[in-house]
Design a protein around this motif. Structure first.
Motif, PDB file in Angstrom:
ATOM      1  N   ARG A   1       3.945  -0.389   8.539  1.00 42.04           N
ATOM      2  CA  ARG A   1       4.504   0.396   7.448  1.00 42.04           C
ATOM      3  C   ARG A   1       5.928  -0.064   7.195  1.00 42.04           C
ATOM      4  NH1 ARG A   1       8.374   4.083   8.839  1.00 42.04           N
ATOM      5  NH2 ARG A   1       8.414   4.749  11.001  1.00 42.04           N
ATOM      6  N   SER A   2       6.458   0.355   6.052  1.00 43.75           N
ATOM      7  CA  SER A   2       7.855   0.042   5.766  1.00 43.75           C
ATOM      8  C   SER A   2       8.742   1.073   6.451  1.00 43.75           C
ATOM      9  CB  SER A   2       8.108   0.019   4.258  1.00 43.75           C
ATOM     10  OG  SER A   2       7.769   1.242   3.660  1.00 43.75           O
ATOM     11  N   SER A   3       9.916   0.644   6.858  1.00 45.98           N
ATOM     12  CA  SER A   3      10.845   1.533   7.562  1.00 45.98           C
ATOM     13  C   SER A   3      11.493   2.535   6.625  1.00 45.98           C
ATOM     14  CB  SER A   3      11.935   0.709   8.250  1.00 45.98           C
ATOM     15  OG  SER A   3      12.656  -0.051   7.292  1.00 45.98           O
ATOM     16  N   LYS A   4      11.436   2.263   5.331  1.00 41.67           N
ATOM     17  CA  LYS A   4      11.950   3.189   4.322  1.00 41.67           C
ATOM     18  C   LYS A   4      11.193   2.929   3.023  1.00 41.67           C
ATOM     19  CE  LYS A   4      15.843   0.764   2.330  1.00 41.67           C
ATOM     20  NZ  LYS A   4      17.274   0.836   2.081  1.00 41.67           N
ATOM     21  N   PRO A   5      11.276   3.836   2.073  1.00 45.10           N
ATOM     22  CA  PRO A   5      10.556   3.624   0.813  1.00 45.10           C
ATOM     23  C   PRO A   5      11.015   2.362   0.086  1.00 45.10           C
ATOM     24  CG  PRO A   5      11.185   5.915   1.030  1.00 45.10           C
ATOM     25  CD  PRO A   5      11.893   5.173   2.138  1.00 45.10           C
TER      26      PRO A   5
ATOM     27  N   ALA B   1      14.083  -2.725   3.270  1.00 47.37           N
ATOM     28  CA  ALA B   1      13.080  -2.126   4.152  1.00 47.37           C
ATOM     29  C   ALA B   1      12.515  -3.180   5.092  1.00 47.37           C
ATOM     30  CB  ALA B   1      11.953  -1.512   3.335  1.00 47.37           C
TER      31      ALA B   1
ATOM     32  N   THR C   1      14.441  -5.768  -0.256  1.00 44.74           N
ATOM     33  CA  THR C   1      14.380  -4.338  -0.582  1.00 44.74           C
ATOM     34  C   THR C   1      15.194  -3.476   0.379  1.00 44.74           C
ATOM     35  OG1 THR C   1      12.398  -4.027   0.770  1.00 44.74           O
ATOM     36  CG2 THR C   1      12.069  -4.535  -1.585  1.00 44.74           C
TER      37      THR C   1
ATOM     38  N   THR D   1       6.608   4.615   0.577  1.00 42.99           N
ATOM     39  CA  THR D   1       6.485   3.959   1.870  1.00 42.99           C
ATOM     40  C   THR D   1       5.222   3.111   1.821  1.00 42.99           C
ATOM     41  OG1 THR D   1       7.596   5.763   3.018  1.00 42.99           O
ATOM     42  CG2 THR D   1       6.215   4.312   4.347  1.00 42.99           C
TER      43      THR D   1
ATOM     44  N   ASN E   1      13.783  -6.916   6.111  1.00 46.06           N
ATOM     45  CA  ASN E   1      14.285  -6.858   4.737  1.00 46.06           C
ATOM     46  C   ASN E   1      13.321  -7.533   3.753  1.00 46.06           C
ATOM     47  OD1 ASN E   1      16.021  -6.327   2.600  1.00 46.06           O
ATOM     48  ND2 ASN E   1      17.287  -8.118   3.008  1.00 46.06           N
TER      49      ASN E   1
ATOM     50  N   ASN F   1      14.747  11.738  -8.343  1.00 43.48           N
ATOM     51  CA  ASN F   1      14.539  10.382  -7.828  1.00 43.48           C
ATOM     52  C   ASN F   1      13.237   9.790  -8.355  1.00 43.48           C
ATOM     53  OD1 ASN F   1      15.414   8.202  -6.042  1.00 43.48           O
ATOM     54  ND2 ASN F   1      13.505   8.674  -4.973  1.00 43.48           N
TER      55      ASN F   1
END
Length: 116
Positions: A68-72, A109, A107, A50, A103, A42
C-alpha cells in the motif's frame, strides 16, 4: 456557482455533504463534524486515495505480496503508479512496513509491504 455532492467516508455516518464554489470560495453543508468539512473540501479540490495492490514476490509463500502507499496519492496518478508496480519484484526479508518503492512518481508516498 458550481455544486457537488460528496458522501463522506471519514466515519461510519456517511454524511451527504454539499460543496459549493462561488467566486473561488468554498462553502460546505450537510457535514456532521469538522472532519467531514475538511474531507469534503479536500475531495472537491484535490482528491487523493491510498493505493492498495500487490507486487510480485520471489521466495514468498505466494507469487504476490500485498502493498500500500504510505499516504494518499492524487487520484489522477493512481494508474500510473500501478504501471510502475507491475515491474516490481520483492525478495526477502518480507517484513510489514518495509519500503518497496520510495517516493513513487514524485508523489511523496512510499510503497510499503503490508504482510509478512
Amino acid at each position: 456557482m458550481t455544486e457537488r455532492e460528496i458522501c463522506c467516508v471519514v466515519c461510519p455516518m456517511g454524511c451527504e455533504i454539499t460543496v459549493r464554489e462561488e467566486g473561488g470560495a468554498l462553502s460546505v453543508s450537510g457535514q456532521g463534524c469538522p472532519r467531514g468539512e475538511a474531507y469534503a473540501k479536500n475531495e472537491y479540490t484535490a482528491p487523493a486515495r491510498t493505493l492498495t495492490t500487490t507486487v510480485k514476490a520471489e521466495g514468498y509463500s505466494t507469487p504476490v505480496i500485498p502493498v500500500r502507499s504510505s499516504k494518499p496519492i492524487p487520484r489522477e496518478r493512481l494508474l500510473d503508479c500501478v504501471e510502475v508496480l507491475r515491474g516490481v519484484c520483492v525478495t526477502a526479508p518480507f517484513t510489514i512496513g518495509r519500503g518497496v518503492v520510495d517516493n513513487i512518481l514524485g508523489t511523496g508516498a512510499d510503497i510499503i509491504l503490508t504482510n509478512q
